[in-house]
Scaffold this active site. Structure first.
Site, mmCIF file in Angstrom:
data_model
loop_
_atom_site.group_PDB
_atom_site.id
_atom_site.type_symbol
_atom_site.label_atom_id
_atom_site.label_comp_id
_atom_site.label_asym_id
_atom_site.label_seq_id
_atom_site.Cartn_x
_atom_site.Cartn_y
_atom_site.Cartn_z
ATOM 1 N N LYS A 121 0.816 -1.212 0.000
ATOM 2 C CA LYS A 121 0.000 0.000 0.000
ATOM 3 C C LYS A 121 0.859 1.277 0.000
ATOM 4 C CE LYS A 121 -4.051 -2.159 2.183
ATOM 5 N NZ LYS A 121 -5.079 -2.057 3.258
ATOM 6 N N TYR A 161 -12.405 -1.398 -3.918
ATOM 7 C CA TYR A 161 -12.976 -1.620 -2.586
ATOM 8 C C TYR A 161 -14.505 -1.483 -2.583
ATOM 9 C CZ TYR A 161 -8.535 -1.919 0.004
ATOM 10 O OH TYR A 161 -7.316 -2.318 0.526
ATOM 11 N N PHE A 221 -15.543 3.887 6.909
ATOM 12 C CA PHE A 221 -14.148 4.200 6.570
ATOM 13 C C PHE A 221 -13.888 4.256 5.065
ATOM 14 C CE2 PHE A 221 -14.258 -0.434 7.524
ATOM 15 C CZ PHE A 221 -13.793 -0.959 6.311
ATOM 16 N N ARG A 256 -2.342 -14.099 3.694
ATOM 17 C CA ARG A 256 -3.025 -13.376 4.778
ATOM 18 C C ARG A 256 -2.377 -13.666 6.136
ATOM 19 N NH1 ARG A 256 -7.728 -10.608 3.549
ATOM 20 N NH2 ARG A 256 -8.634 -10.891 5.605
ATOM 21 N N THR A 261 -5.805 -7.243 10.360
ATOM 22 C CA THR A 261 -6.035 -5.939 9.722
ATOM 23 C C THR A 261 -5.459 -4.791 10.548
ATOM 24 O OG1 THR A 261 -8.118 -6.855 8.881
ATOM 25 C CG2 THR A 261 -7.828 -4.462 8.739
ATOM 26 N N ARG A 291 2.117 -6.671 8.934
ATOM 27 C CA ARG A 291 1.367 -5.528 9.446
ATOM 28 C C ARG A 291 1.839 -5.123 10.835
ATOM 29 N NH1 ARG A 291 -4.516 -7.374 7.076
ATOM 30 N NH2 ARG A 291 -4.519 -6.062 5.213
ATOM 31 N N ASN A 301 -2.102 0.060 6.851
ATOM 32 C CA ASN A 301 -1.599 -1.223 7.347
ATOM 33 C C ASN A 301 -0.695 -1.960 6.362
ATOM 34 O OD1 ASN A 301 -3.595 -1.932 5.599
ATOM 35 N ND2 ASN A 301 -4.833 -3.089 7.050
ATOM 36 N N HIS A 309 -2.169 -5.464 1.404
ATOM 37 C CA HIS A 309 -3.506 -6.020 1.148
ATOM 38 C C HIS A 309 -3.364 -7.453 0.658
ATOM 39 C CE1 HIS A 309 -7.420 -6.768 -0.707
ATOM 40 N NE2 HIS A 309 -6.730 -7.244 -1.731
ATOM 41 N N GLU A 326 -10.022 -9.509 -8.122
ATOM 42 C CA GLU A 326 -8.956 -8.524 -7.899
ATOM 43 C C GLU A 326 -7.809 -8.681 -8.899
ATOM 44 O OE1 GLU A 326 -7.972 -8.875 -3.743
ATOM 45 O OE2 GLU A 326 -9.890 -8.013 -3.111
HETATM 46 P P1 ATP Z 1 -7.342 -5.928 2.964
HETATM 47 O O1 ATP Z 1 -8.683 -6.122 2.279
HETATM 48 O O2 ATP Z 1 -6.719 -4.563 2.682
HETATM 49 O O3 ATP Z 1 -6.386 -7.046 2.718
HETATM 50 P P2 ATP Z 1 -8.512 -6.897 5.378
HETATM 51 O O4 ATP Z 1 -9.185 -7.909 4.514
HETATM 52 O O5 ATP Z 1 -7.684 -7.382 6.530
HETATM 53 O O6 ATP Z 1 -7.575 -5.955 4.533
HETATM 54 P P3 ATP Z 1 -10.955 -5.381 5.279
HETATM 55 O O7 ATP Z 1 -12.002 -5.560 6.323
HETATM 56 O O8 ATP Z 1 -11.154 -5.996 3.931
HETATM 57 O O9 ATP Z 1 -9.572 -5.861 5.917
HETATM 58 O O10 ATP Z 1 -10.716 -3.823 5.117
HETATM 59 C C1 ATP Z 1 -10.053 -3.320 3.969
HETATM 60 C C2 ATP Z 1 -9.109 -2.223 4.384
HETATM 61 O O11 ATP Z 1 -9.868 -1.146 4.903
HETATM 62 C C3 ATP Z 1 -8.145 -2.599 5.515
HETATM 63 O O12 ATP Z 1 -6.983 -3.251 5.076
HETATM 64 C C4 ATP Z 1 -7.828 -1.245 6.092
HETATM 65 O O13 ATP Z 1 -6.845 -0.560 5.282
HETATM 66 C C5 ATP Z 1 -9.158 -0.516 5.970
HETATM 67 N N1 ATP Z 1 -9.962 -0.650 7.186
HETATM 68 C C6 ATP Z 1 -10.591 -1.766 7.646
HETATM 69 N N2 ATP Z 1 -11.255 -1.535 8.785
HETATM 70 C C7 ATP Z 1 -11.053 -0.222 9.063
HETATM 71 C C8 ATP Z 1 -11.458 0.652 10.112
HETATM 72 N N3 ATP Z 1 -12.244 0.218 11.105
HETATM 73 N N4 ATP Z 1 -11.037 1.941 10.065
HETATM 74 C C9 ATP Z 1 -10.265 2.387 9.063
HETATM 75 N N5 ATP Z 1 -9.837 1.628 8.033
HETATM 76 C C10 ATP Z 1 -10.216 0.344 8.044
HETATM 77 MG MG MG Z 2 -10.263 -7.409 2.756
#
Ligand code: ATP
Ligand code: MG
Length: 137
Positions: free
Chosen positions: A9, A49, A57, A85, A91, A102, A112, A115, A126
């Protein structure tokens, strides 16, 4: 063999962590099948997204993801989705296990560092979102 989309990222690219993260990816046994540095537009980040568009968010996340270049990577390994993962960690970096990317490189739940696709269907979407067939080796 399975493929997944990894993104280094904008926070991690800005902090010059690309080399270290790619070294960890290769040391873990993944094969890099495609890779590109790209500065996403806001619209491209929103499309990527889209599943999160109702989340509070979403505006901040898509602004962050389009704030600077990121590195898009297609990874291949047995069980690539789950293994990548696990290497990333939770996350929220504060909750991520020691030794995960992370934990080491993330600065907040939003910024973080990396992704990873979360299921075979999302990995297919994706990978197709960012790479044409000809770009995957
Ligand atoms: P990613 O999809 O990026 O691999 P993830 O699957 O662990 O991460 P998701 O729930 O899909 O998490 O959320 C996507 C992204 O949105 C997260 O990686 C983070 O950058 C952001 N994000 C998730 N939860 C929050 C939150 N509560 N506040 C702010 N940003 C968030
Ligand atoms: Mg995700």
């Amino acid at each position: 063999m399975e493929r997944t989309l990894a993104i280094i990222k904008p926070d991690a690219v800005e902090r010059r962590l690309v080399g270290q993260i790619l070294a960890r990816i290769e040391a873990a046994g993944f094969t890099i099948r495609a890779m590109r540095l790209q500065h996403l537009t806001k619209q491209e980040a929103e499309g990527f997204y889209a599943v999160h568009r109702e989340r509070p968010f979403f505006p901040s996340l898509t602004a962050f993801m389009s704030s600077g270049p990121c590195v898009l990577v297609a990874l291949e390994a047995p069980d690539a989705i789950r293994t990548w993962r696990a290497l990333m960690g939770a996350t929220d970096p504060a909750r991520a296990d020691a030794g995960t990317l992370r934990k080491e490189f993330g600065s907040s739940i939003e910024r973080n560092a990396t992704h990873g696709s979360d299921a075979p269907e999302t990995a297919a979407f994706e990978l197709r979102y960012f790479f044409r067939g000809m770009e995957i080796f």
